[in-house]
Design a protein around this motif. Structure first.
Motif, mmCIF file in Angstrom:
data_model
loop_
_atom_site.group_PDB
_atom_site.id
_atom_site.type_symbol
_atom_site.label_atom_id
_atom_site.label_comp_id
_atom_site.label_asym_id
_atom_site.label_seq_id
_atom_site.Cartn_x
_atom_site.Cartn_y
_atom_site.Cartn_z
ATOM 1 N N TRP A 53 13.211 -38.474 -26.376
ATOM 2 C CA TRP A 53 13.156 -38.361 -27.828
ATOM 3 C C TRP A 53 14.317 -39.119 -28.451
ATOM 4 O O TRP A 53 15.366 -39.256 -27.847
ATOM 5 C CB TRP A 53 13.259 -36.890 -28.254
ATOM 6 C CG TRP A 53 12.239 -36.016 -27.627
ATOM 7 C CD1 TRP A 53 12.384 -35.276 -26.486
ATOM 8 C CD2 TRP A 53 10.902 -35.814 -28.066
ATOM 9 N NE1 TRP A 53 11.208 -34.623 -26.210
ATOM 10 C CE2 TRP A 53 10.291 -34.935 -27.169
ATOM 11 C CE3 TRP A 53 10.163 -36.288 -29.155
ATOM 12 C CZ2 TRP A 53 8.980 -34.507 -27.305
ATOM 13 C CZ3 TRP A 53 8.853 -35.865 -29.295
ATOM 14 C CH2 TRP A 53 8.278 -34.989 -28.376
ATOM 15 N N PHE A 54 14.127 -39.544 -29.688
ATOM 16 C CA PHE A 54 15.208 -40.099 -30.490
ATOM 17 C C PHE A 54 15.242 -39.337 -31.799
ATOM 18 O O PHE A 54 14.206 -38.955 -32.340
ATOM 19 C CB PHE A 54 14.984 -41.590 -30.778
ATOM 20 C CG PHE A 54 15.279 -42.470 -29.607
ATOM 21 C CD1 PHE A 54 16.583 -42.806 -29.277
ATOM 22 C CD2 PHE A 54 14.255 -42.966 -28.823
ATOM 23 C CE1 PHE A 54 16.847 -43.619 -28.189
ATOM 24 C CE2 PHE A 54 14.507 -43.777 -27.736
ATOM 25 C CZ PHE A 54 15.818 -44.107 -27.419
ATOM 26 N N TYR A 55 16.435 -39.109 -32.308
ATOM 27 C CA TYR A 55 16.560 -38.445 -33.598
ATOM 28 C C TYR A 55 17.647 -39.136 -34.418
ATOM 29 O O TYR A 55 18.533 -39.784 -33.878
ATOM 30 C CB TYR A 55 16.868 -36.948 -33.437
ATOM 31 C CG TYR A 55 18.218 -36.644 -32.832
ATOM 32 C CD1 TYR A 55 19.317 -36.358 -33.647
ATOM 33 C CD2 TYR A 55 18.411 -36.642 -31.457
ATOM 34 C CE1 TYR A 55 20.551 -36.092 -33.099
ATOM 35 C CE2 TYR A 55 19.637 -36.368 -30.904
ATOM 36 C CZ TYR A 55 20.713 -36.090 -31.729
ATOM 37 O OH TYR A 55 21.938 -35.824 -31.177
ATOM 38 N N GLN A 56 17.538 -39.001 -35.714
ATOM 39 C CA GLN A 56 18.493 -39.603 -36.626
ATOM 40 C C GLN A 56 18.930 -38.549 -37.632
ATOM 41 O O GLN A 56 18.110 -37.762 -38.109
ATOM 42 C CB GLN A 56 17.856 -40.793 -37.357
ATOM 43 C CG GLN A 56 18.769 -41.552 -38.301
ATOM 44 C CD GLN A 56 19.915 -42.249 -37.614
ATOM 45 O OE1 GLN A 56 20.900 -41.600 -37.277
ATOM 46 N NE2 GLN A 56 19.792 -43.527 -37.386
ATOM 47 N N THR A 57 20.212 -38.527 -37.932
ATOM 48 C CA THR A 57 20.755 -37.626 -38.944
ATOM 49 C C THR A 57 21.053 -38.426 -40.203
ATOM 50 O O THR A 57 21.187 -39.651 -40.145
ATOM 51 C CB THR A 57 22.050 -36.957 -38.442
ATOM 52 O OG1 THR A 57 23.054 -37.960 -38.290
ATOM 53 C CG2 THR A 57 21.826 -36.222 -37.124
ATOM 54 N N PRO A 58 21.174 -37.758 -41.342
ATOM 55 C CA PRO A 58 21.483 -38.486 -42.573
ATOM 56 C C PRO A 58 22.811 -39.236 -42.496
ATOM 57 O O PRO A 58 22.946 -40.330 -43.032
ATOM 58 C CB PRO A 58 21.535 -37.396 -43.646
ATOM 59 C CG PRO A 58 20.934 -36.184 -43.051
ATOM 60 C CD PRO A 58 20.964 -36.339 -41.570
ATOM 61 N N TRP A 59 23.791 -38.665 -41.805
ATOM 62 C CA TRP A 59 25.118 -39.274 -41.720
ATOM 63 C C TRP A 59 25.107 -40.520 -40.846
ATOM 64 O O TRP A 59 25.744 -41.513 -41.184
ATOM 65 C CB TRP A 59 26.124 -38.243 -41.191
ATOM 66 C CG TRP A 59 26.004 -36.978 -41.982
ATOM 67 C CD1 TRP A 59 26.527 -36.736 -43.217
ATOM 68 C CD2 TRP A 59 25.237 -35.833 -41.629
ATOM 69 N NE1 TRP A 59 26.150 -35.494 -43.652
ATOM 70 C CE2 TRP A 59 25.353 -34.902 -42.695
ATOM 71 C CE3 TRP A 59 24.460 -35.480 -40.538
ATOM 72 C CZ2 TRP A 59 24.735 -33.658 -42.689
ATOM 73 C CZ3 TRP A 59 23.849 -34.235 -40.532
ATOM 74 C CH2 TRP A 59 23.986 -33.351 -41.591
ATOM 75 N N ARG A 60 24.383 -40.477 -39.753
ATOM 76 C CA ARG A 60 24.281 -41.659 -38.888
ATOM 77 C C ARG A 60 23.512 -42.758 -39.608
ATOM 78 O O ARG A 60 23.873 -43.922 -39.531
ATOM 79 C CB ARG A 60 23.592 -41.303 -37.564
ATOM 80 C CG ARG A 60 24.443 -40.451 -36.654
ATOM 81 C CD ARG A 60 23.727 -40.158 -35.343
ATOM 82 N NE ARG A 60 23.545 -41.358 -34.553
ATOM 83 C CZ ARG A 60 24.467 -41.882 -33.753
ATOM 84 N NH1 ARG A 60 25.638 -41.315 -33.630
ATOM 85 N NH2 ARG A 60 24.217 -42.973 -33.065
ATOM 86 N N ALA A 61 22.453 -42.381 -40.302
ATOM 87 C CA ALA A 61 21.654 -43.375 -41.030
ATOM 88 C C ALA A 61 22.498 -44.031 -42.121
ATOM 89 O O ALA A 61 22.449 -45.259 -42.299
ATOM 90 C CB ALA A 61 20.410 -42.714 -41.629
ATOM 91 N N ALA A 62 23.291 -43.242 -42.846
ATOM 92 C CA ALA A 62 24.127 -43.785 -43.916
ATOM 93 C C ALA A 62 25.189 -44.737 -43.374
ATOM 94 O O ALA A 62 25.567 -45.698 -44.042
ATOM 95 C CB ALA A 62 24.793 -42.651 -44.689
ATOM 96 N N ALA A 63 25.637 -44.484 -42.145
ATOM 97 C CA ALA A 63 26.643 -45.338 -41.515
ATOM 98 C C ALA A 63 26.018 -46.533 -40.806
ATOM 99 O O ALA A 63 26.733 -47.362 -40.245
ATOM 100 C CB ALA A 63 27.470 -44.519 -40.526
ATOM 101 N N GLY A 64 24.682 -46.619 -40.816
ATOM 102 C CA GLY A 64 23.996 -47.724 -40.144
ATOM 103 C C GLY A 64 24.014 -47.620 -38.634
ATOM 104 O O GLY A 64 23.840 -48.629 -37.942
ATOM 105 N N ARG A 65 24.194 -46.419 -38.121
ATOM 106 C CA ARG A 65 24.235 -46.220 -36.677
ATOM 107 C C ARG A 65 22.825 -45.994 -36.148
ATOM 108 O O ARG A 65 21.960 -45.474 -36.845
ATOM 109 C CB ARG A 65 25.133 -45.043 -36.341
ATOM 110 C CG ARG A 65 26.585 -45.344 -36.776
ATOM 111 C CD ARG A 65 27.509 -44.205 -36.545
ATOM 112 N NE ARG A 65 27.671 -43.994 -35.111
ATOM 113 C CZ ARG A 65 28.233 -42.907 -34.614
ATOM 114 N NH1 ARG A 65 28.671 -41.954 -35.406
ATOM 115 N NH2 ARG A 65 28.357 -42.764 -33.318
#
Length: 97
Positions: A53-65
């Motif tokens: 699985w892969f998941y994304q958090t709002p903070w990682r997305a905002a940092a472009g990670r």
């Protein structure tokens, strides 16, 4: 596990973790909207094993990670609960008193 089953599991987990939110289908996966932001969950391609699985958090997305990998559904749910700051729920203990 189908996307419908995963959606149901995530909805149940949100209730257990005492987090208000919705789970809907998104591009390539599921989108979990909570007061803490937008989280995404998607399956890993079979060639990327052991990641499942892969998941994304709002903070990682905002940092472009990039998305984070999880090797199992248990690891995915634990990571999401921690990122969403959910409660742990009641713990069942098996054994002698």
């Amino acid at each position: 596990m189908t996307d419908a089953q995963l959606r149901g599991l995530l909805l149940d987990c949100l209730k257990l973790w005492e987090i208000g939110g919705t789970v809907s289908a998104g591009v390539g996966g599921l989108v979990v909207e909570t007061p803490n932001g937008r989280f995404t969950v998607r399956r890993a391609d079979p060639g990327l094993r052991p990641a499942r699985w892969f998941y994304q958090t709002p903070w990682r997305a905002a940092a472009g990670r990039p998305d984070r990998a999880a090797p199992s559904i248990v690891a995915l749910l634990s990571a999401l609960r921690n990122a969403m700051e959910g409660t742990g729920g009641d713990r069942l203990r098996v054994g002698r008193l």
